[in-house]
Motif scaffolding. Structure first.
Motif, short mmCIF file in Angstrom:
data_model
loop_
_atom_site.label_atom_id
_atom_site.label_comp_id
_atom_site.label_asym_id
_atom_site.label_seq_id
_atom_site.Cartn_x
_atom_site.Cartn_y
_atom_site.Cartn_z
N LEU A 178 0.27 -0.88 0.00
CA LEU A 178 0.42 0.00 0.10
C LEU A 178 0.57 1.98 -0.17
O LEU A 178 0.52 2.26 -0.63
CB LEU A 178 -1.33 -0.15 0.98
N TYR A 179 1.98 1.27 0.96
CA TYR A 179 3.04 2.37 1.10
C TYR A 179 4.15 2.72 -0.36
O TYR A 179 4.91 3.54 -0.24
CB TYR A 179 2.95 2.79 2.14
N CYS A 180 4.32 1.08 -0.68
CA CYS A 180 5.33 1.63 -1.33
C CYS A 180 5.41 0.71 -2.38
O CYS A 180 5.37 1.52 -3.86
CB CYS A 180 6.37 0.97 -0.43
N ILE A 181 5.13 -0.49 -2.48
CA ILE A 181 5.22 -0.60 -4.14
C ILE A 181 4.20 -0.16 -4.98
O ILE A 181 4.63 0.25 -6.60
CB ILE A 181 5.04 -2.50 -3.92
N ALA A 182 3.00 0.15 -4.63
CA ALA A 182 1.73 0.25 -5.46
C ALA A 182 2.14 1.25 -5.98
O ALA A 182 2.43 2.32 -6.93
CB ALA A 182 0.05 0.03 -5.13
N PRO A 183 2.57 2.33 -4.98
CA PRO A 183 3.02 4.26 -4.92
C PRO A 183 3.56 4.18 -6.07
O PRO A 183 3.76 5.26 -6.97
CB PRO A 183 3.49 5.03 -3.50
N LEU A 184 4.93 3.84 -5.89
CA LEU A 184 5.77 3.23 -6.47
C LEU A 184 5.97 3.34 -8.41
O LEU A 184 6.20 4.22 -8.78
CB LEU A 184 7.52 3.03 -5.82
N ARG A 185 5.06 2.10 -8.40
CA ARG A 185 4.88 1.64 -9.61
C ARG A 185 3.77 2.80 -10.24
O ARG A 185 3.94 3.65 -11.65
CB ARG A 185 3.22 0.81 -9.99
N PHE A 186 3.14 3.68 -9.39
CA PHE A 186 1.86 4.38 -9.28
C PHE A 186 2.77 5.93 -10.30
O PHE A 186 3.06 6.32 -11.53
CB PHE A 186 0.89 5.04 -8.83
N LEU A 187 4.35 5.89 -9.29
CA LEU A 187 4.67 7.51 -9.88
C LEU A 187 6.10 6.92 -10.96
O LEU A 187 6.26 8.09 -11.63
CB LEU A 187 5.39 7.40 -8.19
N GLY A 188 6.10 5.79 -10.73
CA GLY A 188 7.29 5.83 -12.43
C GLY A 188 6.52 5.16 -13.35
O GLY A 188 7.00 6.03 -14.30
N ASP A 189 4.83 4.95 -13.47
CA ASP A 189 4.55 5.37 -14.86
C ASP A 189 4.23 6.61 -15.04
O ASP A 189 4.15 7.16 -15.98
CB ASP A 189 3.32 4.62 -14.67
N ARG A 190 4.17 7.26 -13.95
CA ARG A 190 3.47 8.83 -14.27
C ARG A 190 4.55 9.56 -14.61
O ARG A 190 4.75 10.84 -15.94
CB ARG A 190 3.31 9.33 -12.55
N MET A 191 5.93 9.38 -14.28
CA MET A 191 7.01 10.07 -14.72
C MET A 191 7.86 9.47 -15.96
O MET A 191 7.79 10.11 -16.90
CB MET A 191 8.46 9.12 -14.55
N ILE A 192 7.27 8.11 -16.71
CA ILE A 192 6.94 7.98 -17.84
C ILE A 192 6.17 8.26 -18.75
O ILE A 192 6.66 8.97 -20.23
CB ILE A 192 6.62 6.13 -17.96
#
Length: 180
Positions: free
Chosen positions: A137-151
């Protein structure tokens, strides 16, 4: 390296319950706050405090969110698990995570005194136990979202720059006009 042995006397849990907004940026900021709580990352920098103020996540600019993403990528859980982060559903009880002071923690585990983060030695101040749900909830999913956002942001910027380059090369973007 300190070797701790199991004793349930003298364990003092620290921390407090907080409500995190249901937003990937806020959740990523909470993850960073937890890591800052465990490691000696608080350098007094107002930027780091800004990146951990999850209640005001909506104040971050696009560039700050990108910087947050890169910062979180430098404190990946796989580098910290077994050193200062420990998976234990039982110890967490009804919480997703719990913090303990190092000098008061007595458990059958090896705890390192320092960890290398982004090329710098950082002191381990506390340890944190977490549930799998906390990590997702606080690391994997947000980091996936933020990485996709950066792309996506990079692709949008590249497309905009390509359009600007096209207009510049073809003269389509010129401001002259023909009068007949």
């Amino acid at each position: 390296m300190a070797v701790m042995q199991r004793q349930h006397l003298g364990i003092r849990e620290i921390g407090e319950s907080v409500n995190i907004p249901p937003n990937p940026v806020a959740r990523a900021m909470f993850y960073l706050r937890c890591i800052c709580n465990v490691l000696d990352l608080n350098d007094g920098s107002s930027n780091l405090q800004r990146f951990t103020d999850f209640k005001n996540f909506y104040l971050l600019t696009d560039n700050e969110i990108d910087a947050l993403t890169l910062l979180i990528s430098s404190v990946r859980p796989q580098d910290l698990i077994g050193k200062c982060l420990f998976h234990n559903e039982e110890i967490c009880g009804n919480s997703n995570n719990k913090f303990f002071e190092l000098q008061e923690m007595r458990q059958n585990m090896v705890i390192v005194n320092d960890i290398l983060i982004a090329g710098q030695q950082r002191r381990v101040n506390r340890i944190m136990f977490f549930k799998t749900a906390w990590l997702e909830l606080y690391c994997i999913a947000p980091l996936r979202f933020l990485g996709d956002r950066m792309i996506r942001r990079k692709a949008e910027l590249d497309a905009r720059n390509a359009r600007l380059m096209y207009y510049h090369q073809t003269g389509s973007g010129s401001s002259c006009c023909t009068i007949l």
